[in-house]
Design a protein around this motif. Structure first.
Motif, mmCIF file in Angstrom:
data_model
loop_
_atom_site.group_PDB
_atom_site.id
_atom_site.type_symbol
_atom_site.label_atom_id
_atom_site.label_comp_id
_atom_site.label_asym_id
_atom_site.label_seq_id
_atom_site.Cartn_x
_atom_site.Cartn_y
_atom_site.Cartn_z
ATOM 1 N N SER A 146 45.830 42.780 32.312
ATOM 2 C CA SER A 146 46.669 43.889 31.848
ATOM 3 C C SER A 146 47.789 43.362 30.943
ATOM 4 N N ARG A 179 47.908 49.412 32.921
ATOM 5 C CA ARG A 179 46.527 49.890 32.809
ATOM 6 C C ARG A 179 45.965 49.647 31.415
ATOM 7 N N GLU A 397 41.783 50.557 29.499
ATOM 8 C CA GLU A 397 41.935 49.753 30.724
ATOM 9 C C GLU A 397 41.438 48.324 30.530
#
Ligand SMILES: Cc1cc2nc3c(=O)[nH]c(=O)nc-3n(C[C@H](O)[C@H](O)[C@H](O)COP(=O)(O)OP(=O)(O)OC[C@H]3O[C@@H](n4cnc5c(N)ncnc54)[C@H](O)[C@@H]3O)c2cc1C
Length: 468
Positions: A146, A179, A397
């Motif tokens: 991330s 995310r 994502e």
């Protein structure tokens, strides 16, 4: 040649193929073109964008598309990005005289909403991005990491994360940092801010979005093709493992040598027959591609409340404020006197607003606008509209690229386009146009008449050339 879907992906594929001499039949279910990047007339008579859309200088394929369809002059580019925090501190980002990657150094050094410590931490992470030409080894893994984890590994201060990285990336990628695949986030900074002086320039349409696509119909019809609106595809008829026809309402069927399906991935998933899905294992993952929301809020004030063409707000629910009156009337450099003012506010990754009522959203936004823009405190809000797009874009994502299929398929004559297909780009107009061009290239390759539509990225300039 049949194209299903009149969003940017379908339009880019249709226009490219028409220019290559193909007779294109394009079918769109709605009464207008442009898909998510469009505008329409409200029952009360106002012409509104589905949501404000902006492009950047680094979006070379969207720029090429606008040129092909004669709309390049309908997009106005700005060199200055203006930020305001709730304490009334402002800051601007603008290229100075230095070559890339140092062109923003002057305005960054003066940027009041960040402290010296924040700036030094940002400069360190920027150097990592620069040194690796946007491809640090640690983010190049299929499962992805991330952006937030990557920023923490780069020892960013909390304020640098909130007031710099988050501000740019939540708007650019429509997702929260925890995310977001770091690959996309880092790419934004390499392409838009570091590699080339022009990459960050912000293009804002000076007309309602639907007016950008007038030239598409002309390009298709010039080559004997047609664009049919209000024509939802309802199914696909197969024969011997190939598409025999696309089915529409009232028993209508249309057949062609090749088909480009340029639909949102959720729609495609429901439309394709099991036979196509079993022949194309990569289409089995479509339901793993998640979506994220954007909320647009439209305010009409009884008088001008800002002279800026657009403003980024820091530490508030509202992220961007666009002065549509100035943008449409081409008076963005001067205050608009004696008239109403129409503002459009954008909130990306607006998960928290999805469950709030229209009235609650208006109240939150109005309070923030009045805090940020003193002139709005005296002004009367005449009208307001809220447009919530729960499935605005696919969510970038970590690892999402594993689930994005190519534009070519194992089914003869079937090609895919859409911002969610494998383009390397996040869900943007640029990504959609890239997918359309890639689909058109694939169609032409399969017909043994290859052609190139995909445009290269902006070339690194100045000292950035040393790192690419
Ligand atoms: C609120 C919001 C704000 C955004 N802001 C930006 C921005 O500032 N900058 C940016 O670059 N990107 C932005 N985006 C993303 C951008 O709009 C999309 O990435 C891009 O428009 C996607 O184009 P597309 O052609 O892939 O898909 P779509 O635009 O979804 O096109 C698909 C088309 O298929 C049609 N269709 C669906 N089902 C059928 C059927 N059965 N038969 C026929 N037609 C059908 C749809 O009506 C639609 O026209 C934003 C998106 C939203 C929603």
């Amino acid at each position: 040649m049949i194209v299903i879907g009149g969003g940017l992906a379908g339009l880019a594929a249709g226009v490219a193929l028409a220019e290559s001499g193909w007779r294109v039949k394009l079918f769109e279910q709605r009464p207008f073109l442009g898909g998510r990047a469009t505008s329409y007339v409200l029952p009360s008579g106002e012409h509104v964008d589905n949501c404000q859309h902006v492009t950047l200088g680094c979006c070379t394929n969207l720029d090429d598309f606008y040129r092909r369809v004669g709309s390049a002059n309908k997009v106005k580019f700005f060199d200055r990005l203006f930020f305001l925090d709730p304490q009334g501190r402002s800051g601007a980002m603008q290229a100075g005289i230095l070559p890339a990657p140092f062109h923003m150094t002057g305005s960054f050094a003066k940027f009041a909403p960040l402290s010296l410590g924040d700036k030094l931490s940002i400069a360190r992470a920027m150097f990592t991005i620069l040194r690796t030409a946007g491809k640090p080894k640690e983010v190049d893994i299929l499962a992805g990491i991330s952006m937030l984890d990557w920023l923490k590994s780069q020892k960013q201060t909390q304020r640098a994360i909130e007031r710099f990285w988050r501000v740019v990336l939540v708007s650019a990628l429509d997702e929260e940092l925890d995310r977001t695949d770091a690959r996309f986030g880092i790419d934004v900074f390499w392409k838009a801010f570091l590699s080339n002086r022009a990459g960050y320039r912000m293009g804002v349409p000076a007309v309602p979005l639907a007016e950008l696509y007038d030239g598409c119909r002309i390009a298709v019809e010039k080559k004997g093709g047609e664009v049919t609106l209000r024509a939802p595809a309802r199914g696909v008829r197969m024969e011997n493992g190939a598409i025999a026809a696309v089915q529409f309402d009232n028993g209508r069927e249309e057949s062609a040598d090749a088909y480009v399906f340029a639909l949102p991935h959720t729609v495609l998933n429901n439309l394709l027959p099991p036979e196509i899905k079993s022949a194309n294992p990569s289409l089995g993952w479509l339901d793993k591609i998640k979506v994220s929301p954007i909320t647009g809020v439209h305010f009409w004030f009884d008088r001008p409340v800002t002279a800026e063409p657009f403003v980024t707000l820091l530490d508030t629910t509202v992220q961007w404020v666009f002065n549509k009156t100035a943008l449409y009337t081409d008076q963005s450099d001067a205050p608009v006197h004696g008239a109403q003012q129409y503002l459009q506010l954008v909130i990306s990754a607006s998960y928290d607003l999805l469950k709030k009522s229209r009235e609650e959203i208006i109240e939150i936004c109005l309070k923030e606008i009045r805090q940020a823009l003193p002139a709005a405190r005296e002004a009367q809000l005449i009208k307001a509209t809220v447009i919530k797009e729960a499935s605005a874009t696919f969510s970038p994502e970590p690892g999402v690229d594993r689930f994005r299929p190519a534009q070519t398929t194992n089914t003869p004559g079937l090609f895919l386009a859409g911002d969610w297909t494998a383009t390397g780009w996040p869900a943007t107009m640029e990504g959609a146009v890239r997918s359309g061009y890639l689909a058109a290239e694939a169609v032409l390759r399969s017909a043994s008449s290859p052609a190139k539509f995909l445009q290269p990225d902006l070339a690194p300039t100045g000292f950035s050339k040393l790192f690419s």
